[in-house]
Design an enzyme around this catalytic site. Structure first.
Site, PDB file in Angstrom:
ATOM      1  N   ALA A 270       5.751  -3.504   6.466  1.00  0.00           N
ATOM      2  CA  ALA A 270       5.057  -4.598   7.176  1.00  0.00           C
ATOM      3  C   ALA A 270       3.646  -4.125   7.487  1.00  0.00           C
ATOM      4  CB  ALA A 270       5.817  -4.961   8.443  1.00  0.00           C
ATOM      5  N   HIS A 445       4.715 -23.575  42.406  1.00  0.00           N
ATOM      6  CA  HIS A 445       5.387 -22.362  42.851  1.00  0.00           C
ATOM      7  C   HIS A 445       6.885 -22.586  42.846  1.00  0.00           C
ATOM      8  CE1 HIS A 445       6.198 -18.715  45.093  1.00  0.00           C
ATOM      9  NE2 HIS A 445       6.985 -19.429  45.876  1.00  0.00           N
TER      10      HIS A 445
HETATM   11  P1  NAI Z   1      -0.370  -6.624  10.809  1.00  0.00           P
HETATM   12  O1  NAI Z   1      -1.742  -6.579  10.308  1.00  0.00           O
HETATM   13  O2  NAI Z   1      -0.055  -7.365  12.045  1.00  0.00           O
HETATM   14  O3  NAI Z   1       0.174  -5.152  11.038  1.00  0.00           O
HETATM   15  C1  NAI Z   1       0.165  -4.193  10.022  1.00  0.00           C
HETATM   16  C2  NAI Z   1       0.250  -2.846  10.686  1.00  0.00           C
HETATM   17  O4  NAI Z   1       0.499  -1.878   9.684  1.00  0.00           O
HETATM   18  C3  NAI Z   1      -1.042  -2.447  11.404  1.00  0.00           C
HETATM   19  O5  NAI Z   1      -0.737  -2.081  12.719  1.00  0.00           O
HETATM   20  C4  NAI Z   1      -1.574  -1.289  10.558  1.00  0.00           C
HETATM   21  O6  NAI Z   1      -2.263  -0.335  11.324  1.00  0.00           O
HETATM   22  C5  NAI Z   1      -0.276  -0.719   9.977  1.00  0.00           C
HETATM   23  N1  NAI Z   1      -0.434   0.028   8.735  1.00  0.00           N
HETATM   24  C6  NAI Z   1      -1.208  -0.291   7.661  1.00  0.00           C
HETATM   25  N2  NAI Z   1      -1.066   0.652   6.692  1.00  0.00           N
HETATM   26  C7  NAI Z   1      -0.179   1.569   7.157  1.00  0.00           C
HETATM   27  C8  NAI Z   1       0.375   2.774   6.636  1.00  0.00           C
HETATM   28  N3  NAI Z   1       0.032   3.209   5.414  1.00  0.00           N
HETATM   29  N4  NAI Z   1       1.244   3.484   7.369  1.00  0.00           N
HETATM   30  C9  NAI Z   1       1.593   3.045   8.621  1.00  0.00           C
HETATM   31  N5  NAI Z   1       1.092   1.910   9.178  1.00  0.00           N
HETATM   32  C10 NAI Z   1       0.231   1.179   8.450  1.00  0.00           C
HETATM   33  O7  NAI Z   1       0.490  -7.169   9.561  1.00  0.00           O
HETATM   34  P2  NAI Z   1       1.999  -7.649   9.477  1.00  0.00           P
HETATM   35  O8  NAI Z   1       2.769  -7.213  10.654  1.00  0.00           O
HETATM   36  O9  NAI Z   1       2.462  -7.264   8.127  1.00  0.00           O
HETATM   37  O10 NAI Z   1       1.840  -9.214   9.529  1.00  0.00           O
HETATM   38  C11 NAI Z   1       1.022  -9.879   8.571  1.00  0.00           C
HETATM   39  C12 NAI Z   1       0.396 -11.080   9.179  1.00  0.00           C
HETATM   40  O11 NAI Z   1       1.356 -12.122   9.340  1.00  0.00           O
HETATM   41  C13 NAI Z   1      -0.140 -10.843  10.576  1.00  0.00           C
HETATM   42  O12 NAI Z   1      -1.414 -10.291  10.543  1.00  0.00           O
HETATM   43  C14 NAI Z   1      -0.166 -12.218  11.136  1.00  0.00           C
HETATM   44  O13 NAI Z   1      -1.344 -12.845  10.726  1.00  0.00           O
HETATM   45  C15 NAI Z   1       1.030 -12.895  10.466  1.00  0.00           C
HETATM   46  N6  NAI Z   1       2.164 -12.927  11.398  1.00  0.00           N
HETATM   47  C16 NAI Z   1       2.009 -13.553  12.594  1.00  0.00           C
HETATM   48  C17 NAI Z   1       3.023 -13.591  13.504  1.00  0.00           C
HETATM   49  C18 NAI Z   1       2.799 -14.242  14.819  1.00  0.00           C
HETATM   50  O14 NAI Z   1       1.819 -14.956  14.963  1.00  0.00           O
HETATM   51  N7  NAI Z   1       3.656 -14.040  15.799  1.00  0.00           N
HETATM   52  C19 NAI Z   1       4.331 -12.994  13.218  1.00  0.00           C
HETATM   53  C20 NAI Z   1       4.360 -12.324  11.944  1.00  0.00           C
HETATM   54  C21 NAI Z   1       3.322 -12.328  11.077  1.00  0.00           C
END
Ligand code: NAI
Ligand code: FAD
Length: 467
Positions: A270, A445
């Site tokens: 992810a 409240h």
């Molecule tokens: P993300 O961008 O939120 O998180 C990816 C994480 O992976 C980051 O913290 C980054 O530092 C880490 N990372 C990157 N390369 C790495 C490595 N080689 N080793 C270890 N860590 C590493 O992306 P994510 O969670 O995949 O979600 C994608 C998108 O989907 C989000 O940016 C969001 O836009 C959307 N999304 C939104 C949600 C919500 O609004 N609640 C829920 C799920 C997804």
């Protein structure tokens, strides 16, 4: 024979289907093309909706097993029926996707099933069971995104998986390594942790959800750690191997290069998502992607051709369903000759863990980088009567306001029901409210919303009443 439309939308995610509905409302003859059998895109099929359905079911189970006893309710024989939980999620998804088909019919939007691709700048071919050619005065690219990976990792979709497979696992894993402590990692990690899986998160940054205000990630990580989630922060994954039955994940600490190995049943990758344009034939429209694979657009979301637009995950900006929806409405109104307004600063971000995390406006770091003079008011949920009544006292609300004018510049919260609480902050900022405006607004409240008022009181001359 080709058919002629005012608007042809390619992709039926929240960007595309909302754009189609708004176009039809405005009296424009509209068609939408979707390559999958069901409408709704990532959001409805393999994103927002199934993940929230899993989060709600798993939260109920977790509460019953771990927290009901604190309320004097003993439930000794709690059984988890994982297949039933999964089939409930599937039904939520199919009902919600069916709802979009209904909306298309209701709005007299023609739906074409198949891959849409440009023939030229006014013609789109649909390659499905039968081939169709659509002529369009305006074309909206809303083809969304797909999961990213990191070099050297082979996502076999069986043991090394993305969120798409994690939402449909045939069994409850005993152990799971999550690469990436971002939104998907923590939401899906929470689902499995609550159901009893040992979850280990490997995150490259020093804090989880690193794109949000630093206080939020710190607070959330503390609570999740207490609940049993294991974190390896500041670690870059170097290798993931699988024998088909389990996985081995190797990672190196940034600080001292020390290597770790984690063995688990599954590995969820992810690490972000990337725009999706495969098969779209952009070359036939002379549209080139930017350095991050996105369709470049101007402030009106037009590509280099004024009648071809791009919205949602496939173009610049945050990859969120509500951002895509707002852009869908925006583009339909631009096509109709209107001058709509879209303020990207006020697109809220929410993480649906428990406690929930939500944010809008500038982070404290961004204000520091801009050398902006600001004030901070924060209020911990442990001082809220409503939160104490519900045993939900983790977290806080932080309000950042302009030091001179008192205008609210950012609101960041972690705690109970923050996903809904953030709406008040967005509305306040949309109307350019000062912290004093909110502080002088009567809040019922006992509610969680009082904590936002208290944080605003704290931001204006430090006059919170309950701390
Ligand atoms: P993300 O961008 O939120 O998180 C990816 C994480 O992976 C980051 O913290 C980054 O530092 C880490 N990372 C990157 N390369 C790495 C490595 N080689 N080793 C270890 N860590 C590493 O992306 P994510 O969670 O995949 O979600 C994608 C998108 O989907 C989000 O940016 C969001 O836009 C959307 N999304 C939104 C949600 C919500 O609004 N609640 C829920 C799920 C997804
Ligand atoms: P998409 O929803 O990706 O839709 C694009 C559609 O276009 C797809 O159906 C695709 O099949 C179709 N398509 C692509 N190419 C073609 C073609 N050539 N012809 C025909 N059809 C085509 N966001 C939130 O705001 N809140 C959340 O809680 C949230 N949770 C998420 C959870 C997960 C696990 C994931 C993965 C994402 C989540 N997101 C969430 C992000 C959200 O799903 C996306 O931001 C949103 O779906 C983007 O909408 P879109 O319309 O741009 O594209």
């Amino acid at each position: 024979m080709s058919q002629e439309y005012d608007v042809v939308v390619i992709g039926s995610g929240p960007g595309g289907y909302v754009c189609a509905i708004r176009s039809a409302q405005l009296g424009l003859k509209t068609a939408i093309i979707e390559k999958y059998d069901t409408l709704g895109g990532t959001c409805l099929n393999v994103g927002c909706i199934p993940s929230k359905a899993w989060l709600d079911s798993s939260e109920k189970y977790h509460e019953l097993v771990n927290h009901f006893k604190d309320h004097g309710i003993n439930a000794d024989k709690v059984e988890l029926d994982f297949p039933k939980m999964r089939s409930r999620v599937e039904k939520v998804v199919s009902d919600t996707c069916g709802g979009i088909s209904f909306l298309m019919k209701k709005n007299k939007i023609d739906v074409f099933n198949g891959v849409g691709s440009f023939v030229d700048t006014h013609t789109v071919k649909v390659s499905g069971e039968k081939e169709e050619t659509l002529k369009a005065k305006n074309i909206v690219i809303a083809t969304g995104s797909k999961p990213s990976s990191i070099p050297g990792i082979n996502i076999d979709k069986k043991r090394v998986i993305t969120s798409t497979e994690a939402l449909k696992l045939p069994e409850l894993p005993k152990s799971l390594v999550v690469i990436g402590g971002g939104v998907i990692g923590l939401e899906m990690g929470s689902v499995f942790m609550r159901l009893g899986t040992k979850v280990s998160v490997v995150e490259y940054a020093d804090a989880c959800i690193p794109a949000m205000d630093k206080d939020l990630g710190k607070n959330l990580q503390k609570v999740l750690k207490k609940e049993g989630m294991e974190f390896f922060m500041g670690h870059g994954v170097t290798e993931v191997t699988t024998d088909g039955k389990s996985v081995k994940v190797q990672a190196k600490a940034k600080k001292d290069e020390k290597e770790i190995q984690i063995d688990a049943d599954y590995c969820l990758v992810a690490v972000g998502r990337k725009p999706f344009t495969n098969g779209l034939g952009l070359e036939n429209a002379g549209i080139e992607l930017d350095e991050r694979g996105r369709v470049p657009t101007d402030h009106n979301l037009r590509t280099k051709h004024p009648h071809i637009f791009a919205i949602g995950d496939v173009t610049k900006g945050v990859m969120l369903a509500h951002k895509a929806e707002e852009e869908g409405v925006f583009v339909a109104e631009v096509i109709n000759g209107e001058k709509p307004h879209l303020n990207y600063l006020l697109v809220p971000g929410v993480v649906y863990t428990w406690p929930e995390v939500a944010s809008v406006g500038y982070t404290e770091q961004e204000l520091k980088d801009q050398n902006k003079a600001y004030k901070v008011g924060s209020f911990p949920f442990k001082a809220s009567g409503r939160a104490r009544a519900s045993n939900e006292s983790d977290g806080l609300i932080k309000v950042l306001a302009d030091k001179e004018t008192d205008e609210i510049l950012g609101v960041h919260m972690v705690g109970p029901r923050c996903a809904d609480l953030i709406a008040e902050a967005v509305l306040a900022m949309e109307f350019r409210a000062s912290a004093e405006d909110v502080a002088r607004t009567c809040h019922a409240h006992p509610t969680y919303t009082e904590s936002f008022k208290e944080a605003c009181l704290a931001a204006t001359e430090n006059r919170a009443l309950h701390i």
